[in-house]
Write an enzyme that holds these catalytic residues in place. Sequence first.
Site, PDB file in Angstrom:
ATOM      1  N   GLU A 318      88.634 -31.955 -34.576  1.00  0.00           N
ATOM      2  CA  GLU A 318      87.649 -31.476 -33.407  1.00  0.00           C
ATOM      3  C   GLU A 318      88.748 -31.438 -32.103  1.00  0.00           C
ATOM      4  O   GLU A 318      88.182 -32.046 -31.154  1.00  0.00           O
ATOM      5  CB  GLU A 318      86.618 -32.123 -33.415  1.00  0.00           C
ATOM      6  CG  GLU A 318      85.352 -31.996 -34.577  1.00  0.00           C
ATOM      7  CD  GLU A 318      84.341 -32.741 -34.380  1.00  0.00           C
ATOM      8  OE1 GLU A 318      83.362 -32.369 -34.848  1.00  0.00           O
ATOM      9  OE2 GLU A 318      84.382 -33.904 -33.916  1.00  0.00           O
TER      10      GLU A 318
HETATM   11  C1  TNX Z   1      81.823 -34.594 -36.607  1.00  0.00           C
HETATM   12  S1  TNX Z   1      83.419 -34.386 -38.776  1.00  0.00           S
HETATM   13  C2  TNX Z   1      82.757 -35.472 -36.546  1.00  0.00           C
HETATM   14  C3  TNX Z   1      82.483 -36.777 -35.835  1.00  0.00           C
HETATM   15  C4  TNX Z   1      81.039 -36.852 -35.669  1.00  0.00           C
HETATM   16  C5  TNX Z   1      80.257 -36.241 -36.908  1.00  0.00           C
HETATM   17  C6  TNX Z   1      78.796 -36.238 -36.581  1.00  0.00           C
HETATM   18  C7  TNX Z   1      84.463 -34.942 -38.175  1.00  0.00           C
HETATM   19  C8  TNX Z   1      85.836 -35.088 -38.524  1.00  0.00           C
HETATM   20  N1  TNX Z   1      84.224 -35.088 -36.817  1.00  0.00           N
HETATM   21  O1  TNX Z   1      83.144 -37.024 -34.575  1.00  0.00           O
HETATM   22  O2  TNX Z   1      80.630 -38.172 -35.502  1.00  0.00           O
HETATM   23  O3  TNX Z   1      80.476 -34.737 -36.774  1.00  0.00           O
HETATM   24  O4  TNX Z   1      78.184 -35.888 -37.940  1.00  0.00           O
END
Ligand code: TNX
Length: 503
Positions: A318
Amino acid sequence: VLVILLASSVSVPQSATAASVVAFDAVVPAPASASPSAGVTYQITSSTAVYSDAPEVGDQLARQLRRSTGYPIPIVTTPPAGGITLRLGSVSGGDEAYQLDVTASAITVLANRPAGLFNGVQTLRQLLPYAADSATVQPGPWPVPGGRIVDQPRYPYRGAMLDVARHFFSVAAVERYIDQIALYKLNYLHLHLSDDQGWRIVIDSWPRLATYGGSTAVGGDPGGYYTKAQYQEIVSYATSRNITIIPEIDMPGHTNAALASYAELNCDGVAPPLYTGTEVGFSSLCTSKEITYTFVDQVLGELAAITPGPYLHLGGDEASSTQPADYKTFMNRAQDIAAAHGKTVIGWHDVVNATPLPTTIAQYWGTTQRNTAVATAGRKVIMSPASRAYLDMKYNRRTPLGQTWAGTIEVRDAYGWDPGAYLTGLPPSQVMGVEGPLWTETIRTSADIEYMAFPRLPALAELAWSPYSTHDWTAFKQRLGAQGPRWRVMGVNYYHSTQIAWP
Ligand code: TNX
């Protein structure tokens, strides 16, 4: 009818009748093969002794049996006639495989390595009456059903992840979780040690990361961090339970806690305030500054030095505040730095957008079964599909904790997929295993962790351990239900899913 069926295969701790013998089909994850000997039981008595070629594994078993049976359960230096023997020898199936034989007169676990003996002991624990998991002396008797189990894992990677960044969890809380997951033969615990809301490990060359960056948590809850000694305590506690710790430092995004601690890590040289919200994707290390790479090198170097396991997790997810070209430059350098410190890289699957090293492992967290870039990257993949394996998703709309962005996940959803065939086009041989991540934006206590992880994590453990030929919801929910009384004895705050007929 239901009650009769359950009573015939699952023990009731108070009962001292033959029906209190736990059945072979109460074991999670399902063994590769199990042949019960009808009518045969072994009894643990006040004269039972334990011999082990792996001292730590024998000690752990004896300690637990002493606690709940009140018997002396001595450790002896030669295999005891009529006792419990844990032997190193030769079995097929590799380091983690074992063979467990229970006759009327003896229990024997045979394995190539201590890891296999540990796994065999976890199976033995599940064959004992639930009361054997009690922390206080219980009346018994202590029958173990006779037969032979020959067992080995489907995948070498069977993991859980705990996000200690969004909320901090004490060493005791992490060790409690380690105890709980070890019973299901998980062998990796991935600790998400840094994120926007907190930095949780001391780095001597950048001390403000922990003291300032670790000072808070989501919602303004108390922060915290592990000293190096505490981290090493977790590592050694895990090691003695056949669990390898994988530390994650998430980068270049999810870095607000670091950026707030050191102004020079920001492109504009201005430190942002600490962050206690739950948005994602707003922070980035400054990929064009050389000091960023000094930072990465010193952080990963210090972490590698206290991490005996082979992996460092570099996050990489992300990174929506990092330009794609900058992401690539940064993740490529970060991978080289980790490799220079002797470690193999794991990244969230976004890492395939950089140039993954041949050894880099991608952790798939998508919500669809199609991701061509990951499937064709030619890299090993850890399967954590968010709509199946994310332990922070609610079970249903009424679940008080958790999130719903990847949907709701009931027990049957967590169990009902094949990690070897889930991602379209990914060769099954590239699947290294399964991990259940628990993000903690809404999770604050051990009771919360347990509510989200149990019973879904044992379902994932079964997907990771058991041959897919054993996959069968009807049989699984019976085995899983049999864990309920054990969790009650252990004080595990599990979710009483209505999909399971809990005995
Ligand atoms: C996505 S999945 C994220 C996390 C959050 C999560 C909450 C991923 C690699 N990153 O930063 O905590 O969703 O469900």
